[in-house]
Design a protein around this motif. Sequence first.
Motif, short mmCIF file in Angstrom:
data_model
loop_
_atom_site.label_atom_id
_atom_site.label_comp_id
_atom_site.label_asym_id
_atom_site.label_seq_id
_atom_site.Cartn_x
_atom_site.Cartn_y
_atom_site.Cartn_z
N GLN A 1 -6.33 3.88 -9.29
CA GLN A 1 -7.45 2.99 -8.97
C GLN A 1 -7.54 1.89 -10.03
O GLN A 1 -7.59 2.18 -11.21
CB GLN A 1 -8.75 3.77 -8.91
CG GLN A 1 -9.95 2.92 -8.51
CD GLN A 1 -11.23 3.74 -8.43
OE1 GLN A 1 -11.23 4.95 -8.64
NE2 GLN A 1 -12.33 3.09 -8.14
N VAL A 2 -7.58 0.67 -9.57
CA VAL A 2 -7.64 -0.46 -10.49
C VAL A 2 -9.08 -0.69 -10.93
O VAL A 2 -10.01 -0.69 -10.12
CB VAL A 2 -7.10 -1.74 -9.82
CG1 VAL A 2 -7.28 -2.93 -10.74
CG2 VAL A 2 -5.63 -1.56 -9.47
N GLN A 3 -9.24 -0.86 -12.22
CA GLN A 3 -10.57 -1.19 -12.75
C GLN A 3 -10.44 -2.29 -13.79
O GLN A 3 -9.54 -2.24 -14.65
CB GLN A 3 -11.21 0.04 -13.40
CG GLN A 3 -11.96 0.94 -12.44
CD GLN A 3 -12.86 1.92 -13.17
OE1 GLN A 3 -12.46 2.51 -14.15
NE2 GLN A 3 -14.07 2.07 -12.66
N LEU A 4 -11.34 -3.25 -13.70
CA LEU A 4 -11.49 -4.27 -14.73
C LEU A 4 -12.91 -4.14 -15.26
O LEU A 4 -13.86 -4.24 -14.48
CB LEU A 4 -11.26 -5.67 -14.17
CG LEU A 4 -9.90 -5.94 -13.51
CD1 LEU A 4 -9.87 -7.35 -12.92
CD2 LEU A 4 -8.77 -5.76 -14.50
N VAL A 5 -13.04 -3.93 -16.55
CA VAL A 5 -14.36 -3.70 -17.14
C VAL A 5 -14.62 -4.74 -18.21
O VAL A 5 -13.89 -4.79 -19.22
CB VAL A 5 -14.47 -2.29 -17.72
CG1 VAL A 5 -15.86 -2.08 -18.33
CG2 VAL A 5 -14.20 -1.24 -16.65
N SER B 1 -7.42 -1.22 -16.27
CA SER B 1 -6.79 0.09 -16.08
C SER B 1 -6.31 0.19 -14.65
O SER B 1 -6.83 -0.47 -13.75
CB SER B 1 -7.77 1.22 -16.39
OG SER B 1 -8.89 1.16 -15.53
N GLY B 2 -5.28 0.99 -14.45
CA GLY B 2 -4.73 1.14 -13.12
C GLY B 2 -3.79 0.03 -12.72
O GLY B 2 -3.26 0.02 -11.60
N LEU B 3 -3.57 -0.92 -13.60
CA LEU B 3 -2.57 -1.94 -13.35
C LEU B 3 -1.98 -2.35 -14.69
O LEU B 3 -2.60 -2.17 -15.74
CB LEU B 3 -3.17 -3.17 -12.64
CG LEU B 3 -4.29 -3.96 -13.31
CD1 LEU B 3 -3.74 -4.94 -14.34
CD2 LEU B 3 -5.06 -4.74 -12.27
N THR B 4 -0.80 -2.87 -14.62
CA THR B 4 -0.16 -3.37 -15.83
C THR B 4 -0.45 -4.86 -15.91
O THR B 4 0.03 -5.63 -15.08
CB THR B 4 1.36 -3.14 -15.77
OG1 THR B 4 1.61 -1.74 -15.59
CG2 THR B 4 2.02 -3.61 -17.06
N MET C 1 -4.40 -13.46 -15.26
CA MET C 1 -5.76 -13.01 -15.52
C MET C 1 -6.68 -14.21 -15.66
O MET C 1 -6.30 -15.23 -16.27
CB MET C 1 -5.81 -12.18 -16.81
CG MET C 1 -4.89 -10.98 -16.81
SD MET C 1 -5.32 -9.75 -15.57
CE MET C 1 -6.90 -9.19 -16.16
N GLY C 2 -7.86 -14.10 -15.10
CA GLY C 2 -8.79 -15.21 -15.16
C GLY C 2 -10.20 -14.77 -15.50
O GLY C 2 -10.56 -13.60 -15.30
N TRP C 3 -10.96 -15.70 -16.01
CA TRP C 3 -12.39 -15.51 -16.23
C TRP C 3 -13.13 -16.51 -15.32
O TRP C 3 -12.85 -17.72 -15.37
CB TRP C 3 -12.78 -15.77 -17.68
CG TRP C 3 -12.44 -14.65 -18.60
CD1 TRP C 3 -11.35 -14.54 -19.43
CD2 TRP C 3 -13.21 -13.47 -18.82
NE1 TRP C 3 -11.39 -13.37 -20.13
CE2 TRP C 3 -12.52 -12.69 -19.77
CE3 TRP C 3 -14.42 -12.98 -18.30
CZ2 TRP C 3 -13.01 -11.45 -20.22
CZ3 TRP C 3 -14.89 -11.75 -18.74
CH2 TRP C 3 -14.19 -11.01 -19.69
N SER D 1 -7.28 -15.41 -24.22
CA SER D 1 -6.11 -14.78 -24.82
C SER D 1 -5.91 -13.41 -24.17
O SER D 1 -6.82 -12.88 -23.55
CB SER D 1 -6.29 -14.64 -26.34
OG SER D 1 -7.41 -13.84 -26.64
N ARG D 2 -4.72 -12.88 -24.34
CA ARG D 2 -4.46 -11.56 -23.77
C ARG D 2 -3.66 -10.74 -24.77
O ARG D 2 -2.85 -11.28 -25.54
CB ARG D 2 -3.73 -11.66 -22.43
CG ARG D 2 -2.33 -12.24 -22.49
CD ARG D 2 -1.84 -12.56 -21.07
NE ARG D 2 -1.79 -11.38 -20.23
CZ ARG D 2 -1.68 -11.41 -18.89
NH1 ARG D 2 -1.61 -12.57 -18.27
NH2 ARG D 2 -1.64 -10.30 -18.20
N ASP D 3 -3.90 -9.45 -24.76
CA ASP D 3 -3.14 -8.50 -25.55
C ASP D 3 -2.47 -7.56 -24.56
O ASP D 3 -3.10 -6.62 -24.06
CB ASP D 3 -4.07 -7.74 -26.50
CG ASP D 3 -3.33 -6.82 -27.45
OD1 ASP D 3 -2.24 -6.33 -27.08
OD2 ASP D 3 -3.84 -6.56 -28.54
N ASN D 4 -1.22 -7.84 -24.27
CA ASN D 4 -0.52 -7.07 -23.25
C ASN D 4 -0.33 -5.61 -23.66
O ASN D 4 -0.29 -4.72 -22.83
CB ASN D 4 0.82 -7.71 -22.92
CG ASN D 4 0.64 -9.03 -22.19
OD1 ASN D 4 -0.35 -9.26 -21.51
ND2 ASN D 4 1.61 -9.93 -22.36
#
Length: 125
Positions: free
Chosen positions: A1-5, A25-28, A34-36, A71-74
């Motif tokens: 299950q994909v979750q964005l928190v 979580s639930g996705l790589t 990714m967007g805001w 920014s992102r931290d992969n």
Amino acid sequence: QVQLVESGGGLVQAGGSLRLSCAASGLTSTMYAMGWFRQAPGKERECVAAIMRSGGTTFYTDSVKGRFTISRDNGKNTVSLQMNILKPDDTAVYYCAAGPLSIRSFTSVSEYNYWGQGTQVTVST
């Protein structure tokens, strides 16, 4: 299950700063753009900033250029939005979103597959 928190929203005075974070979580996250986005009462949801997998390609809406940084931290599967020199017009609910790497338009809500629940940002005068 994909979750964005999302986390990090709150109340700040004009001129102040906030840092929003989005934990996926639930996705790589490396497989996604990714967007805001943000949505103020009575207004349409708009893309504030977006970033591709490598972080080499970014997008900012004109009103936040020079003030916000995405920014992102992969490694940690997180995306952040550093918001400086905040203005009352930045008041909105901010959402994290994930879309395919084939995304054609960073600004199109329909291009994003997954959404967080949103976090409130309120900037007082």
